[in-house]
Structure formats: structure tokens, C-alpha cells
Write an enzyme that holds these catalytic residues in place. Structure first.
Site, PDB file in Angstrom:
ATOM      1  N   HIS A 137       0.710  -1.132  -0.028  1.00 15.53           N
ATOM      2  CA  HIS A 137      -0.147  -0.024  -0.017  1.00 15.53           C
ATOM      3  C   HIS A 137       0.817   1.286   0.103  1.00 15.53           C
ATOM      4  CE1 HIS A 137       0.396   0.161   4.546  1.00 15.53           C
ATOM      5  NE2 HIS A 137       0.250   1.477   4.430  1.00 15.53           N
ATOM      6  N   GLU A 194       3.557   5.742  -3.271  1.00 11.91           N
ATOM      7  CA  GLU A 194       3.694   6.838  -2.708  1.00 11.91           C
ATOM      8  C   GLU A 194       5.217   7.057  -2.332  1.00 11.91           C
ATOM      9  OE1 GLU A 194       0.780   8.491  -0.119  1.00 11.91           O
ATOM     10  OE2 GLU A 194       2.184  10.299  -0.790  1.00 11.91           O
ATOM     11  N   ASP A 195       5.871   6.092  -1.824  1.00 13.05           N
ATOM     12  CA  ASP A 195       7.167   6.241  -0.975  1.00 13.05           C
ATOM     13  C   ASP A 195       8.298   5.843  -2.138  1.00 13.05           C
ATOM     14  OD1 ASP A 195       5.661   7.262   0.946  1.00 13.05           O
ATOM     15  OD2 ASP A 195       5.873   5.289   2.211  1.00 13.05           O
TER      16      ASP A 195
HETATM   17 MN    MN Z   1       0.879   3.247   5.282  1.00  9.10          MN
END
Ligand code: MN
Length: 715
Positions: A79, A83-84
Site C-alpha cells: 500500500h 507513494e514512497d
Molecule cells: Mn501506510
């Protein structure tokens, strides 16, 4: 908080998942997701000092506690990688398939939202957004598991961040967990939030519970044995357990003014039986021995809560006179009570139901029904369904800035609506739009979840009137109209200056000499204006004649003190204000009412009463400052009011419009023309006596065959 100390390894996750997932392939996919996430997060540490992968792993383990399916667990593991890390949605799709990629992408989008819990309306709005954005309920469940683990490790953050996260969790995420019926997650989120928001109270309650634990355990065990014996005697197969209240639920009762020792349902039992029939039988048996407290019985079996919760609740005088709250339900009901929507996963035969929830609109409606708790007192279920339908399914879409800020817009909105929602200045300088990385026309209809980038051009002169045909939001419409009425004002100012200069030449005055600071001040004061521009404006829009302005200074020439038109400032005679004799009354220049219109007064701050049409949208939220007004029918005057005429391009249009008006003795102050490719718009500012005259004119105009529509106009 013992849960955070559970051993958290991939083996542990697989062990938990394999208690309900049989497919070897699916278990393999979970392992593969773990390895991939571990590799991508490699070398990154969390604030708490542990390896980053522990967070998605813990999230996935939480997901197994609500029996999430394999795709959801995989997405839980993955998840944070969009984003990262440098992984893209496409990468995930290539490796793990489109379903998992969509789930991960959905969670990423929610994570990018910047919540603010400043006020109630915003909180409601964010709840709706999270729900509206998540086309798949599993996205929300992953988000909840993600948040739960973050809350369990909140100690690693600064106190300020702890409080902010805890507040957001309590106000936005735990209510969503509640509406989804995922009691397990909801309850832990609440307790953790309270621990950081109000540590004093939290530890106080925990302490109190601890102090009374021995005694409570003893009483509960005795009661439990007694009830169990009773049911056995009647041959009802059952499970029975003592039940502890969450700290947060005790806090809520204390907040309502209860004392700790008055919270009698601290003593609680849960009886689980096989069939619905047995629920009622068991209830009868319990009541035959222990006297129930009137009005504390609730039948959520026959009437389930909106989130699907079913159970019988009763409170009885138990052994030694202690009050006991007893819940009676079936195994299935218990499953739903603990895991809510997620409980559908637990049963293979309900697989189709989950599929249904994901796809069809009807099922989505069912889903929303469970999301927003139905307040039975205030809304019928039909009203409720309609409001959800309108609000979420039909009318509104959610779109994003490239940074992840989300905006709610009415269905049918275009990049222009979006631009105005971001900022008026952005709207006015919009020259193009990029949606999901593609250049689109400004008339493009935005869809849910579109990412919109607006291209602005600082040198642009402002919006085009044609945008009015394209935009869907009232906000954008009003802003565009306001822009044009502002330009109109500038025109009037110029015109006023011209008129004054002309009149001075006629009277052989020298402009600069006449308009000394001293004289300007005198005039402005006399007419209660703010500045020179407003003075020009009042001449330009014919409120005062140039001659009258000059006469204020040159008294001897003051033969005719004329106020040419009533227009905006009326005498206190043409409108009657209920209960007040002498008061300054202005006719609002947003909706420009004319006699015959239904009107209402709005009490301004320091500028008397402004009179609007009843349906003027600018009045929507100003209830407490309204006052009844009516037209004084004995006074005749002329009023300005604008109309818009939509016409097929025609050479004769302008002439016809002017002619129709003059035949009915309607004055025309100005006509602004906007040529579109298929339609020409005329904004006509009329000078007219009343709505009868106006209606006549509008009817005449609409009868012209190339004219498509004629409307009154609210700025
Ligand atoms: Mn998270």
C-alpha cells in the site's frame, strides 16, 4: 496494547491467512507481494526505528483479522510503495494484476488527502469524500488497517503530531469503521485516539477498571455460570462470554455526566446461539429468572441497525442485585457485529455478494446505506436513499489537484469549474487544462477521480462569457458573472468621467481646477460616496447628472437639483419596510428586483436594508438578517434590471431587440454582445417600470423565431 507486541513476520501472516484462505496460489501471491514490498522499502526506517516493511506487514496482519481476501492482503503489503518509492501503478499491474494495482492506487489517493478537522461540515465532507472516492470498499478497509497500525505506533511521533493524528482518526476514520460495522477496528482506533488526546482521562479510566477488575470478574463469572446452566437445562446449545466495555465507550458515558460506579453495563455478557429462533427463546428463558429493566430491551434482530448489526439487547437485575447487560445473537450475527462489511469475506457462499458490492450501482447504494448511519427519527429510508443518490451517485464528483487536494464538484463540471474552485484568480486566467496527463478542451466533462492541472496565462484578460454555457457549478457561474459586472462598472466609471468633463466644458469650467481635493471631498461627503471612482460611477450609471454634481460646488447655479433616476438608492418611499418608517433602502444590484417581483430585505451592516428578489442565491444563508419588505404601489419609477438573450446568429437580432423594447417603452441602458459559434448571447440592461412590462417584453422576444431563450439574470 498487547497487539503491537505480537510477533510480526511473513510466516505469521501466512499462518493467519491460511486459516481461511485455502488456495496455494493466493498464499504464494501474498508471499510474493511481501518480498516485492520488502525489496522496494529496503533501507528505509520508520520514525520508530524499525524497518519500514514492518508497517505494511502489520497492516496485512490486521487485514487477516477481518478475513480480508488475498488481493486485499497483497494490496495491504504494497500500500505504500506508489507513494514512497519509484514504483508506478503500471508496475504493480504488470506484476500483480489490475485488481491489486487498483486497490493500491485507491489507498494512495486517500493517503494524499490533507484532512482538516476544523469544523463539523469539513469532517462530514471528508467522510463523504473517502467513501465517494473508494469505488471498492476494500480500499477503505486497507486504509483503516493502515491507520490502525499507525495509531498503534503513534508513540514514535511528536506530541503535536500525535494529537493531530488522533483527532483525525477519532473524527473521520473511526466513524467510517463504525458505519462499515467493523467494530473490532473502530473500537481499537477510538481507545488509541483517546489515549493520545486525553491521556489523563484515559489512564484514569484504565486505573479504575483495574481496581474493580477482581470484583467484576467474580460477579461476571457467577452470572455467566448461572445463565449458562439455565440455557443448558432448556437444551439450548450456546457459547457465552463475559464482555468488557472499551475505555472509549466508558469515557463517552462519563462525558454524559455519569459516575464511574453508575455505569452499570460495565457488567456484560454475550450469548451466542445457532438460530434466530433460539435468540428469542434464550431471551425468554433469561427473563423468566432475571427481571428485565423496562425500556432497556432492544430488538436489533427484527430491526437491524443500518450498518447491518443484529442482536437482542437486554439489561436485567442479575445475581446480588447487580445490573447486567446481555446481548444475544447467532454466530452469523456475531460475525457481522465484529467485522461488518468485511464479514462477507468469511463465508465462501457470500463471495458473490462481495463481487456485487464492487460493481453494480445498486449494490453501491446498499453500501452507502451502510456507510452513513440512517437517522430513523429524522429521515425516512426513502428520503435517505434519495439524498445519497443525489448527493453522491448523481450530483457530485471528486477530482484532484496534482498535489492530491481534493475538490467536490457537481456532476458535469469542467476544468473551468475546477479552476474557479481552486481560486478565482486561477479561474480568470485559465487558458488550458491537462486531465490525467492529457490536454483536454475547457469544455471537457470531468469524471470522478480525474487529476486536473490548470494552465494559466497571466496576460489573459479574464473569462469569456461563453464559459457560462460550459460551467456546471453555481460558484463558477457567479464568479464569471461578477467579473463581467465588474468590467461593466469600469465602463460606467469612464463614462461618468467623460460626462462630467463634457458638462464642465459646456459650463466653461476647468476640469482640474474644479476637481480640487477640497471640492471632491465636499461632493463625496454630500452624496455619501466613498471615493472619486464612485462619484464617476454614479454619473456614469445616471444616478446623478453631471450638472447636479457641479451644482453642489457652484451653488448659484443650483437651479435644478435633479436626481434623474431612482436606480440603486431608492427614496424610503418606493419600498415599505415592515415595522420601520425611516430607513435607508438599497435595491440590490445582484438580482435587480423590479416592482411586481417577490422581494425580501436584508439588513446590511451599516448600509441600511438591501432589497433582493426572493430567489436570489446570494441570500441563501442569511436567514437571521432578513426583514419583510414590499413595494409601495403608489410610487412609480424606473428600475434597471438585466436580461440575457440567447439567439442563433442573426443580423437582425440587435435591431429587433431594440425595436421590441422601444415599442413597449422599455429603456435600454446597454447591450453587450458575445458571439459564439452556434449561439450569440446578448446581455441587455433594461430600464423598466415593473415585472408586467418585463414579462410582456420577454414574451415578445421569445416569440422571435431565431431567439432560443430569454432569461432574467442574477449576478
Ligand atoms: Mn501506510
Amino acid at each position: 496494547m498487547t497487539k503491537s507486541r505480537e510477533k510480526q513476520t511473513i510466516d505469521h501472516l501466512i499462518e493467519k491467512a491460511s486459516t481461511y484462505i485455502e488456495s496455494k496460489n493466493e498464499l504464494e501471491l501474498i508471499k510474493k507481494s511481501y518480498e516485492y514490498a520488502k525489496e522496494k522499502h529496503n533501507g528505509v526506517l520508520r520514525q520508530s526505528g524499525e524497518a519500514y516493511i514492518n508497517h505494511p506487514l502489520a497492516t496485512a496482519i490486521i487485514l487477516t483479522s477481518v478475513y480480508a481476501d488475498a488481493d486485499t492482503i497483497c494490496a495491504g503489503l504494497l500500500h505504500d510503495i506508489i507513494e514512497d518509492t519509484d514504483v508506478t501503478k503500471q508496475d504493480i499491474q504488470d506484476k500483480f494484476g489490475v485488481d491489486i494495482a487498483n486497490l493500491v492506487y485507491g489507498v494512495t489517493k486517500i493517503s494524499k488527502l490533507h484532512f482538516s478537522t476544523e469544523n463539523e461540515a469539513l469532517i462530514e465532507y471528508y467522510k463523504k469524500i473517502i467513501v465517494g472516492m473508494s469505488e471498492d470498499v476494500r480500499v477503505i478497509i486497507i486504509k483503516l488497517a493502515d491507520r490502525l497500525h499507525n495509531m498503534r505506533t503513534l508513540w514514535a511521533l511528536s506530541e503535536e503530531k500525535q494529537k493531530k493524528k488522533a483527532k483525525e482518526t477519532l473524527e473521520i476514520l473511526s466513524p467510517i469503521a463504525h458505519h462499515l460495522g467493523i467494530h473490532k477496528i473502530k473500537s481499537e482506533l477510538e481507545d488509541l485516539s483517546l489515549r493520545y488526546l486525553k491521556p489523563d482521562i484515559f489512564y484514569d479510566i484504565a486505573q479504575n477498571l483495574n481496581n474493580t477488575k477482581l470484583e467484576r470478574d467474580k460477579v461476571v463469572n457467577e452470572m455467566l455460570t448461572s445463565v449458562s446452566d439455565l440455557l443448558n437445562k432448556h437444551e439450548i446449545k450456546h457459547e457465552i462470554k463475559g464482555r468488557s466495555k472499551s475505555i472509549y465507550s466508558i469515557y463517552k458515558k462519563l462525558e454524559k455526566g455519569k459516575k464511574f460506579n453508575e455505569i452499570y453495563d460495565l457488567l456484560a455478557l454475550r450469548v451466542i446461539v445457532d438460530t434466530e429462533q433460539e435468540c428469542y427463546t434464550a431471551l425468554g428463558i433469561v427473563h423468566s429468572k432475571y427481571r428485565p429493566i423496562p425500556k432497556r430491551f432492544k430488538d436489533y434482530v427484527a430491526m437491524p441497525k443500518p450498518n447491518g448489526y443484529q442482536s437482542l439487547h437486554t439489561t436485567v437485575f442479575g445475581i446480588d442485585g447487580y445490573l447486567f447487560e446481555i446481548q444475544i445473537r447467532t454466530h452469523d450475527m456475531d460475525e457481522v457485529a465484529e467485522n461488518g462489511v468485511a464479514s462477507h469475506w468469511a463465508y465462501k457462499e457470500n463471495k458473490t455478494l462481495v463481487e456485487g458490492i464492487r460493481s453494480s450501482t445498486e449494490a453501491k447504494l446498499e453500501f452507502f446505506k451502510s456507510i452513513i448511519e440512517l437517522n430513523e427519527d429524522k429521515m425516512s429510508s426513502e428520503d435517505f436513499v434519495n439524498s445519497v443518490k443525489n448527493e453522491i451517485l448523481n450530483n457530485n464528483i471528486y477530482v484532484f489537484t496534482p498535489k492530491g487536494d481534493v475538490f467536490e464538484l457537481p456532476n458535469g463540471s469542467t476544468p473551468i469549474d475546477f479552476a474557479y474552485r481552486v481560486h478565482t484568480r486561477v479561474g480568470e486566467t485559465t487558458s488550458g487544462a491537462i486531465v490525467n496527463n492529457n490536454m483536454v478542451p475547457l469544455s471537457y466533462k470531468l469524471k470522478n477521480n480525474d487529476i486536473v492541472k490548470i494552465i494559466t496565462n497571466k496576460n489573459q484578460n479574464g473569462p469569456s462569457l461563453e464559459w457560462l454555457n460550459v460551467v456546471a457549478s453555481t460558484q463558477a457561474k457567479n464568479k464569471i458573472r461578477a467579473f463581467f459586472s465588474k468590467s461593466e462598472k469600469e465602463n460606467y466609471i469612464e463614462r461618468g468621467k467623460d460626462l462630467l468633463e463634457k458638462e464642465m466644458r459646456k459650463q466653461k469650467l476647468i476640469f482640474n481646477e474644479f476637481l480640487s481635493d477640497e471640492n471632491i471631498n465636499k461632493i463625496i461627503k454630500e452624496l455619501k460616496l466613498n471615493d472619486l471612482d464612485e462619484l464617476y460611477l454614479s454619473i456614469g450609471n445616471n444616478k446623478y447628472s453631471a450638472n447636479y454634481i457641479i451644482s453642489i460646488i457652484i451653488k448659484k447655479e443650483q437651479k435644478t437639483k435633479e436626481i434623474i433616476k431612482i436606480h440603486n438608492i431608492s427614496s424610503d418611499n418606493n419600498i415599505i419596510v415592515e415595522g420601520i418608517d425611516k430607513v435607508k433602502v438599497n435595491i440590490a444590484n445582484c438580482c435587480n428586483p423590479i416592482p411586481g417581483d417577490e422581494i425580501i430585505g436584508y439588513i446590511t451592516k451599516g448600509n441600511g436594508i438591501s432589497v433582493h428578489r426572493n430567489n436570489c442565491p446570494n441570500l441563501a444563508n442569511l436567514d437571521d438578517r432578513m426583514i419583510n419588505v414590499k413595494w409601495n404601489e403608489t410610487i412609480k419609477g424606473k428600475y434597471n434590471t438585466p436580461i440575457v438573450i440567447y439567439s442563433k446568429p442573426s443580423d437582425k437580432a440587435l435591431v429587433d431587440i431594440v425595436q421590441k423594447a422601444s415599442l413597449l417603452s422599455v429603456g435600454i441602458n446597454s447591450i453587450k454582445t458575445v458571439n459564439g459559434s452556434e449561439e450569440t448571447i446578448y446581455e441587455v440592461d433594461l430600464n423598466i417600470s415593473d415585472s408586467r412590462q418585463l414579462n410582456k417584453l420577454m414574451k415578445e422576444l421569445i416569440n422571435i423565431k431565431y431567439i432560443n431563450n430569454v432569461m432574467r439574470f442574477i449576478k
